[in-house]
Each structure stands twice: as C-alpha cells, then as structure tokens.
Design a protein around this motif. Sequence first.
Motif, PDB file in Angstrom:
ATOM      1  N   UNK A 100       0.976  -1.048   0.089  1.00  0.00           N
ATOM      2  CA  UNK A 100      -0.110  -0.005  -0.074  1.00  0.00           C
ATOM      3  C   UNK A 100       0.520   1.133  -0.237  1.00  0.00           C
ATOM      4  N   UNK A 101       1.955   0.937   0.404  1.00  0.00           N
ATOM      5  CA  UNK A 101       2.726   2.550   0.551  1.00  0.00           C
ATOM      6  C   UNK A 101       3.244   3.174   0.086  1.00  0.00           C
ATOM      7  N   UNK A 102       4.040   2.066  -0.698  1.00  0.00           N
ATOM      8  CA  UNK A 102       4.554   2.762  -2.327  1.00  0.00           C
ATOM      9  C   UNK A 102       3.035   3.148  -3.645  1.00  0.00           C
ATOM     10  N   UNK A 103       1.786   1.813  -3.398  1.00  0.00           N
ATOM     11  CA  UNK A 103       1.422   2.706  -4.544  1.00  0.00           C
ATOM     12  C   UNK A 103       0.203   3.657  -3.721  1.00  0.00           C
ATOM     13  N   UNK A 104       0.158   3.996  -2.861  1.00  0.00           N
ATOM     14  CA  UNK A 104      -0.459   4.982  -2.641  1.00  0.00           C
ATOM     15  C   UNK A 104       0.216   6.301  -2.789  1.00  0.00           C
ATOM     16  N   UNK A 111      -4.786  -2.131  13.054  1.00  0.00           N
ATOM     17  CA  UNK A 111      -4.033  -0.151  12.741  1.00  0.00           C
ATOM     18  C   UNK A 111      -3.012  -0.484  11.263  1.00  0.00           C
ATOM     19  N   UNK A 112      -2.117  -1.154  11.394  1.00  0.00           N
ATOM     20  CA  UNK A 112      -1.135  -1.283  10.212  1.00  0.00           C
ATOM     21  C   UNK A 112      -1.657  -0.341   9.149  1.00  0.00           C
ATOM     22  N   UNK A 113      -2.476  -1.623   8.466  1.00  0.00           N
ATOM     23  CA  UNK A 113      -2.590  -1.087   7.116  1.00  0.00           C
ATOM     24  C   UNK A 113      -3.280   0.279   7.212  1.00  0.00           C
ATOM     25  N   UNK A 114      -3.727   0.845   7.486  1.00  0.00           N
ATOM     26  CA  UNK A 114      -4.133   2.027   7.627  1.00  0.00           C
ATOM     27  C   UNK A 114      -3.330   2.966   7.795  1.00  0.00           C
ATOM     28  N   UNK A 115      -2.410   2.544   8.412  1.00  0.00           N
ATOM     29  CA  UNK A 115      -1.410   3.601   8.962  1.00  0.00           C
ATOM     30  C   UNK A 115      -0.857   3.432   7.744  1.00  0.00           C
ATOM     31  N   UNK A 116      -0.670   2.292   7.270  1.00  0.00           N
ATOM     32  CA  UNK A 116       0.403   2.001   6.103  1.00  0.00           C
ATOM     33  C   UNK A 116       0.245   3.099   4.884  1.00  0.00           C
ATOM     34  N   UNK A 117      -0.896   2.896   4.319  1.00  0.00           N
ATOM     35  CA  UNK A 117      -1.936   3.723   3.300  1.00  0.00           C
ATOM     36  C   UNK A 117      -1.579   5.480   3.569  1.00  0.00           C
ATOM     37  N   UNK A 118      -2.239   5.995   5.004  1.00  0.00           N
ATOM     38  CA  UNK A 118      -1.901   6.913   5.474  1.00  0.00           C
ATOM     39  C   UNK A 118      -0.603   7.910   4.881  1.00  0.00           C
ATOM     40  N   UNK A 131      -6.213   7.456  -1.800  1.00  0.00           N
ATOM     41  CA  UNK A 131      -6.898   7.136  -0.255  1.00  0.00           C
ATOM     42  C   UNK A 131      -7.890   6.841   0.355  1.00  0.00           C
ATOM     43  N   UNK A 132      -9.043   7.310  -0.574  1.00  0.00           N
ATOM     44  CA  UNK A 132     -10.445   6.262   0.388  1.00  0.00           C
ATOM     45  C   UNK A 132     -10.564   4.667   0.141  1.00  0.00           C
ATOM     46  N   UNK A 133      -9.949   4.426  -1.808  1.00  0.00           N
ATOM     47  CA  UNK A 133      -9.400   3.007  -2.127  1.00  0.00           C
ATOM     48  C   UNK A 133      -8.684   2.820  -1.178  1.00  0.00           C
ATOM     49  N   UNK A 134      -7.554   2.883  -1.080  1.00  0.00           N
ATOM     50  CA  UNK A 134      -6.796   1.766  -0.386  1.00  0.00           C
ATOM     51  C   UNK A 134      -6.765   1.721   1.156  1.00  0.00           C
ATOM     52  N   UNK A 135      -7.821   3.030   1.394  1.00  0.00           N
ATOM     53  CA  UNK A 135      -8.324   2.311   3.202  1.00  0.00           C
ATOM     54  C   UNK A 135      -9.590   1.028   2.922  1.00  0.00           C
ATOM     55  N   UNK A 136     -10.029   1.267   1.979  1.00  0.00           N
ATOM     56  CA  UNK A 136     -10.896   0.572   1.967  1.00  0.00           C
ATOM     57  C   UNK A 136     -10.620  -1.130   1.378  1.00  0.00           C
ATOM     58  N   UNK A 137      -9.118  -1.150   0.918  1.00  0.00           N
ATOM     59  CA  UNK A 137      -8.900  -2.319   0.869  1.00  0.00           C
ATOM     60  C   UNK A 137      -8.111  -2.840   1.918  1.00  0.00           C
ATOM     61  N   UNK A 138      -7.650  -2.169   2.948  1.00  0.00           N
ATOM     62  CA  UNK A 138      -6.638  -2.336   4.146  1.00  0.00           C
ATOM     63  C   UNK A 138      -7.641  -2.846   5.027  1.00  0.00           C
ATOM     64  N   UNK A 139      -9.000  -2.488   4.840  1.00  0.00           N
ATOM     65  CA  UNK A 139      -9.920  -2.832   5.923  1.00  0.00           C
ATOM     66  C   UNK A 139     -10.022  -4.281   5.761  1.00  0.00           C
ATOM     67  N   UNK A 140     -10.416  -4.879   4.362  1.00  0.00           N
ATOM     68  CA  UNK A 140     -10.400  -5.784   3.763  1.00  0.00           C
ATOM     69  C   UNK A 140      -9.319  -6.904   4.397  1.00  0.00           C
ATOM     70  N   UNK A 141      -7.983  -6.301   3.682  1.00  0.00           N
ATOM     71  CA  UNK A 141      -6.656  -7.020   4.162  1.00  0.00           C
ATOM     72  C   UNK A 141      -6.341  -7.341   5.494  1.00  0.00           C
ATOM     73  N   UNK A 142      -7.429  -6.011   6.340  1.00  0.00           N
ATOM     74  CA  UNK A 142      -6.285  -6.121   7.696  1.00  0.00           C
ATOM     75  C   UNK A 142      -7.172  -7.109   8.457  1.00  0.00           C
ATOM     76  N   UNK A 143      -8.630  -7.026   8.068  1.00  0.00           N
ATOM     77  CA  UNK A 143      -8.928  -8.131   8.650  1.00  0.00           C
ATOM     78  C   UNK A 143      -9.331  -9.652   8.546  1.00  0.00           C
ATOM     79  N   UNK A 144      -9.058  -9.911   6.765  1.00  0.00           N
ATOM     80  CA  UNK A 144      -8.443 -11.435   6.679  1.00  0.00           C
ATOM     81  C   UNK A 144      -7.622 -11.576   7.173  1.00  0.00           C
TER      82      UNK A 144
END
Length: 556
Positions: A70-74, A141-148, A94-107
């Motif tokens: 996420x960090x590099x792509x965003x 917390x980490x995926x959203x942190x990475x996206x931001x 960013x909004x799209x990355x946060x949605x994806x990060x929610x899915x990956x973090x939950x999984x």
Amino acid sequence: MQQGSNPPPVPARAIVKGAFVLGAAAVVSKLLGTLQKIPLQNVAGDSVFGIYNAVYPLYTLILFIATAGFPIAVSRFVAEERASGSPEGARAVLAMALKLSFVTSLGCFVLLYGGAGTLAGWIGNGHTEEALRSVSFALFFVPGLAALRGYFQGMGNMVPTAVSQVAEQSVRVAVMVALLFALVGSGASDGSIAAGAMFGSAAGALAGLLVMCGYWQAHRVKEVRASSGRKKTSHSAVKARTVSPVGYRRFIAYALPICLGSVVLPMLTLADTFTLPRLLRLNGFDEAGAMAQFGLYNHGLPLIQLVAMIVSSMSVALVPALSEAKARGKLADVRGSAEASLRLVWLIGLAASAGMAVTAIPLNVMFYKDTEGYAAMMILAWTAVFSVVQIVSGTILQGLGAERSTAYYLLAAAAIKVGLNVALVPRWGIEGAALSAVAAYAAAAVLNLLRLRAYKLLRLSWRTFVWKPLLATAVMAIVTAAIVVALDALLVYVWPDMAYRWRQTVVAVFSVACGAVVFGIMLFRTGAVGVQELSAVPKLGKRLLPVLRRLRIIST
C-alpha cells in the motif's frame, strides 16, 4: 472533470530534506526496535526471548501481506493525481486504499488470531499461541497506517511518516517494557509474558495511526481553507471525484508484485521459526528447553541487525543513480560507484563479523549477563558480512530492475537454511543452526554478485577484494583476542572485587575500540585502502592524509 491549478514541482532541496528526515526516522525507529530485545532477554530470560523471536518473523510476514504494498502504490498514484492538479483524485485514491486495507487487515487478523493454535503446532511450541493472538491485534491498525503514510509521501511530505515511525516504535518499546515488568513481577507464565511483549506492537501501531490521523485532520483543514477562496466546483464534479481515477484493478495490479517481493524478505528467519524448535526437541530438549535454546541462538541477532541497518541506510542513494544510468544506457558510468559501495560494505562487514566473533564472550556477558550461547554467537557473527553484501548487491540489482532475481536468490537461501538445519541441528544444536545461517546468507550474497558480473558491474580483483582485506581482518582478530585475554586478567588483578558483568563490559568496549583502530591501520598498511580511496572522502580525506603520513601508516 474540472481540476484545480497544477501545484508547483517539488524543489530538489525539499526532496533531499524529505529523504533525510525519512532516513533519520528510519534509523531511530530501527534502533529502538533492535535494542528492545536486550532488556526483553535480561528481564524475562531466554525462553521468553525465544518465543518472541519465533513469533515476530511470522507476524512480519503476515504484516507484509496485510499491507499489500500500500505505501508505495498509494504514494505513486497520489503523486500522479497531485501532478495533474486533482486533490480530489488523490483523496479518492486514499479512500480506495483504506477500503482495501480494511479487507486485508480483517482477513489477516482472522488468519493469525483464529489460526494461532495451528501455527503454534507448526512451530512446535504451544507457548507461542498466546503471543500470536496478542500481536494479531496490530493488524487492525497497520494497513490503514501504511495507506496514510503513502498518501503523505505522494504529496511530497515525509514528516508525518517520520514522526509516526518514531512514535510507533517509542510506544511499542514503552508498552513492552511496562508489561514485561508487570507480568514478570506477577509470576506470569512464559507464554503470557511473551504475549505482553508482543502486544507492544499493537499499541505502537495504534499510536502511529493516531499520529497520522492528526496530520490528516490538519491537512484537510488546510485544504478546506485553501479552497474557500477559489470558485466552488459543481455538484456533479464533486460526485465524480468520489470515485478513484485509478481503479481497484490497476491499484492491485501495481501493489501485488510489491507485496510478493516483500514477503520474500522474512523467509530466511521464518526458516528457523518453523524448524529449530522441532529439531531441538530431537536434540534432547523438552518444549521449554528448546525455546530457551532458540533464545540463546538469537543472542547475536540484534548486533547483526544493527550492522545491516547502518549499511542499508548507506545504500539507498544507489537505486535512483542506477535506474537513471540504465535508462540512459550508460551503466558503465556507475560501475565505479557500485564497486566502491560493495567494497566498502565488504570491509565493514568483515570487521564487524571478526570483531563480534572474537569478543563473543564479553559481548554476551555485557548484553545478556552470562556466557551461555557464546559459541553460536561466534559462528552467527559471520552472517553480518554476507548479509550486508547481500543487502547492497540486492539494492544494486533493484536499481537495475532485477528485483525478481533477488527474491529468487533469497528463496534459494531459505531452502538451503531449512536443508542444513535438518542436517545439522539434531547433531550440533544451535551451533548447527548458526552454521546453516552463514551458509544461507553466503549463498544469497554470492548469487547476487554473480548476477552483477553478468551486468558487467563487478570487476573486483581477488587481491584487492579478498586477500588484502582478509589479511587486515586476521591481524585485527589476533590483536583483539590478545587484548580480551590480557585486559580481563589485568582487571582481575587490579580490581578483584569488580562485578563480572561490569568487568566484561569494560573488556568488550575497549577491545572493540582497539580492534577497529587496528583494522583501520591494517587496511592502509596492506594497501586494501589507499590514497585514492581516502582522497575521495569529502573533508575527512584531506585532513586525515597528512596525519597518516606523519605517523607512517601510509607512505604515498
């Protein structure tokens, strides 16, 4: 779609400043993350230390999967939107990355928390189950942190990432130490103490995320104020910009290879996580004893990681230079820089490995209170030289666009590690594991160097690259070993009541310092480093050369 005025290009000075800020923060955060392992072992013992070192690489692997590049792509797509003058498009990315990060973090949370028992069984130690469940909460917390972080990097602002990295590691260490003392004082089990130490990662990730949210709020306020003076856009335009111009498919297609490349990095350490505890049981240890041995095996890793950290920060500047040279078809222009970088880290690695090996006993006592495990540390010290060569040669290959080669070589090294662990650990215990680590890192380094030779970026002679540095290293090792023995005997005679740990600390610090001086002198005396190389060092070279000539350390 209506767009705002194009922002001015980021000045070169701002880019350099941002890289410096990010690099300094990375060094501080890595230093905190590395050195935290020493109080962990001192307070909780080798069994807890072993559990921690078994669980953390697995968490790192799942973390790489959860963040999915996420960090590099965003950063890339936000930078594109910024360049086109579309802050709305950048926010949509960013909004799209946060949605994806929610899915990956939950999984990934479900995978790690729900599968902790199964994973602990694969590791071969039930005490790791609590620690696996504890650290899984960090994945919220980490995926959203990475996206931001990627968003602000794409905007050309490295300060939020730097501050959040330091905050994350500081809170992580503080929470780990606090829980460590509380749980040890209450008589908790080794598994519970390790779980408390691992929970520091979740607390640190939350702290980093809160810092980034604070920067995001300030950024939005600034954007709103800046846009209030401009003409308002139409309702249809605003609605159109709520959808990312990049698209999920394009974003994932870019981020996934980055994720897969990152996943390879912890494979070498994971080879030990999933083989050593089980193999040590075959060596005659029970479950608790095997994990204590695993802790002893990891005594040398913080020092090796410090060397690798310093070298990796030195090699960052190589990537853009090599990429540019390749694009211009003039790789020969950067051959000298590549060779000089490899030669420098080879010398640093040799000195570090030999110094750690010779001073393994005093260093072990200095950091870990006793000499237990020093033989494994002596052997494992030699991974330092091969790991730093692998890091820099891998960085050079990355600059040439050959990332896949580095990943394949690391996978091959991991396979060598597993195979040699199976062959050596049942017979020689953690010393066998240390030997297999040296062989694995050496294989990865040699494969990288052979690939660089194919690019014609490596033309180092045996005399310059091997024999002269090895001679300097041998002299340094002999002198340092003599200082260790003589200084220890002198301190016993002069100050017989000095505590053993303090005495060995004095021996370690003084002998390492003397060894570094001897190594430097021998590099000049053998001709491994000459006037030409020293003159190339800005400021220092001109001042040092007259002194070395006056002392007759260097003659020309």
